[in-house]
Motif scaffolding. Structure first.
Motif, mmCIF file in Angstrom:
data_model
loop_
_atom_site.group_PDB
_atom_site.id
_atom_site.type_symbol
_atom_site.label_atom_id
_atom_site.label_comp_id
_atom_site.label_asym_id
_atom_site.label_seq_id
_atom_site.Cartn_x
_atom_site.Cartn_y
_atom_site.Cartn_z
ATOM 1 N N MET A 171 80.346 -3.677 -130.294
ATOM 2 C CA MET A 171 80.940 -2.382 -130.424
ATOM 3 C C MET A 171 80.785 -1.579 -129.234
ATOM 4 S SD MET A 171 80.896 -0.361 -133.449
ATOM 5 C CE MET A 171 80.853 1.419 -133.772
ATOM 6 N N PHE A 172 81.610 -0.662 -129.145
ATOM 7 C CA PHE A 172 81.703 0.069 -127.905
ATOM 8 C C PHE A 172 80.388 1.178 -128.007
ATOM 9 C CE2 PHE A 172 83.125 4.060 -125.893
ATOM 10 C CZ PHE A 172 83.614 3.619 -124.665
ATOM 11 N N ASP A 173 79.602 1.211 -126.950
ATOM 12 C CA ASP A 173 78.601 2.077 -126.756
ATOM 13 C C ASP A 173 78.806 3.330 -126.164
ATOM 14 O OD1 ASP A 173 75.907 3.119 -126.451
ATOM 15 O OD2 ASP A 173 75.160 1.391 -125.495
ATOM 16 N N LEU A 174 78.792 4.246 -127.268
ATOM 17 C CA LEU A 174 79.525 5.766 -127.134
ATOM 18 C C LEU A 174 78.411 6.491 -126.425
ATOM 19 C CD1 LEU A 174 81.899 7.631 -127.331
ATOM 20 C CD2 LEU A 174 81.097 8.071 -129.693
ATOM 21 N N GLU A 175 77.259 6.116 -126.686
ATOM 22 C CA GLU A 175 76.068 6.996 -126.186
ATOM 23 C C GLU A 175 76.025 6.691 -124.692
ATOM 24 O OE1 GLU A 175 71.095 7.516 -126.559
ATOM 25 O OE2 GLU A 175 72.146 5.895 -127.600
ATOM 26 N N LYS A 176 76.031 5.435 -124.198
ATOM 27 C CA LYS A 176 76.219 4.932 -122.740
ATOM 28 C C LYS A 176 77.157 5.855 -121.773
ATOM 29 C CE LYS A 176 73.434 0.940 -123.081
ATOM 30 N NZ LYS A 176 73.309 -0.559 -122.823
ATOM 31 N N THR A 177 78.233 5.683 -122.615
ATOM 32 C CA THR A 177 79.596 6.109 -122.280
ATOM 33 C C THR A 177 79.291 7.801 -121.921
ATOM 34 O OG1 THR A 177 80.740 4.500 -123.016
ATOM 35 C CG2 THR A 177 82.074 6.583 -122.337
ATOM 36 N N GLU A 203 90.681 16.813 -129.989
ATOM 37 C CA GLU A 203 90.698 15.477 -130.748
ATOM 38 C C GLU A 203 91.392 15.455 -132.010
ATOM 39 O OE1 GLU A 203 86.781 13.611 -131.132
ATOM 40 O OE2 GLU A 203 85.757 15.530 -130.399
ATOM 41 N N SER A 204 91.895 14.496 -132.422
ATOM 42 C CA SER A 204 92.397 14.147 -133.703
ATOM 43 C C SER A 204 91.759 13.091 -134.424
ATOM 44 C CB SER A 204 93.993 13.668 -133.539
ATOM 45 O OG SER A 204 94.734 13.437 -134.811
ATOM 46 N N SER A 205 92.342 11.695 -134.580
ATOM 47 C CA SER A 205 91.704 10.868 -135.281
ATOM 48 C C SER A 205 90.476 10.537 -134.943
ATOM 49 C CB SER A 205 92.684 9.557 -135.501
ATOM 50 O OG SER A 205 92.847 9.268 -134.143
ATOM 51 N N SER A 206 89.841 10.944 -133.937
ATOM 52 C CA SER A 206 88.526 10.644 -133.730
ATOM 53 C C SER A 206 87.437 11.429 -134.490
ATOM 54 C CB SER A 206 88.108 10.712 -132.155
ATOM 55 O OG SER A 206 88.421 11.793 -131.802
ATOM 56 N N GLY A 207 88.237 12.630 -135.063
ATOM 57 C CA GLY A 207 87.543 13.510 -135.878
ATOM 58 C C GLY A 207 86.064 14.420 -135.410
ATOM 59 N N GLY A 208 86.024 14.502 -134.179
ATOM 60 C CA GLY A 208 85.015 15.194 -133.412
ATOM 61 C C GLY A 208 83.759 14.331 -132.973
ATOM 62 N N LEU A 209 84.243 13.038 -132.981
ATOM 63 C CA LEU A 209 82.999 12.130 -132.278
ATOM 64 C C LEU A 209 82.983 11.928 -130.778
ATOM 65 C CD1 LEU A 209 81.135 9.710 -133.107
ATOM 66 C CD2 LEU A 209 83.234 8.117 -132.784
ATOM 67 N N ILE A 210 83.904 12.401 -130.188
ATOM 68 C CA ILE A 210 83.999 12.535 -128.682
ATOM 69 C C ILE A 210 83.048 13.825 -128.519
ATOM 70 C CG2 ILE A 210 85.151 13.001 -126.488
ATOM 71 C CD1 ILE A 210 87.358 11.488 -127.841
ATOM 72 N N CYS A 211 83.520 14.851 -129.117
ATOM 73 C CA CYS A 211 82.569 16.122 -128.935
ATOM 74 C C CYS A 211 81.041 15.816 -129.275
ATOM 75 C CB CYS A 211 82.946 17.259 -129.799
ATOM 76 S SG CYS A 211 84.477 17.904 -129.161
ATOM 77 N N ALA A 212 80.728 15.239 -130.189
ATOM 78 C CA ALA A 212 79.345 14.961 -130.788
ATOM 79 C C ALA A 212 78.760 14.071 -129.873
ATOM 80 C CB ALA A 212 79.449 14.248 -132.258
ATOM 81 N N ALA A 213 79.402 12.999 -129.454
ATOM 82 C CA ALA A 213 78.750 12.214 -128.370
ATOM 83 C C ALA A 213 78.427 12.848 -126.958
ATOM 84 C CB ALA A 213 79.664 11.187 -128.194
ATOM 85 N N LEU A 214 79.396 13.523 -126.409
ATOM 86 C CA LEU A 214 79.057 14.745 -125.173
ATOM 87 C C LEU A 214 78.018 15.507 -125.260
ATOM 88 C CD1 LEU A 214 82.741 15.079 -124.208
ATOM 89 C CD2 LEU A 214 80.987 13.740 -122.917
ATOM 90 N N LEU A 215 77.909 16.093 -126.819
ATOM 91 C CA LEU A 215 76.918 17.139 -126.920
ATOM 92 C C LEU A 215 75.482 16.698 -127.207
ATOM 93 C CD1 LEU A 215 78.956 19.672 -128.620
ATOM 94 C CD2 LEU A 215 78.188 20.108 -126.302
#
Length: 71
Positions: A1-7, A26-38
């Protein structure tokens, strides 16, 4: 699985080092990228904001994405 936290940690460090900022749409990621960055401490120094536009209607209304681009 992709390690979003490390990225997100790596992206944040690179943005700080280069004195750059990021905003996310974002679209289909549903806010996951924002959540990971924040989730990274100190994100306010490089994170400008984000928007989640999931439906085609929202993409057209809020992001001015044409129907042709979504086809």
């Amino acid at each position: 699985m992709f390690d979003l936290e490390k990225t997100a940690i790596g992206a944040g460090a690179a943005l700080k080092e280069k004195k750059q900022t990021v905003a996310v749409a974002e679209s289909s990621s549903g806010g996951l990228i924002c959540a990971a960055l924040l989730a990274v401490p100190g994100a306010s120094s490089y994170f400008k904001g984000g928007v989640v536009v999931y439906t085609s209607a929202a993409k057209t209304l809020l992001m001015h994405v044409s129907a042709e681009a979504m086809a």
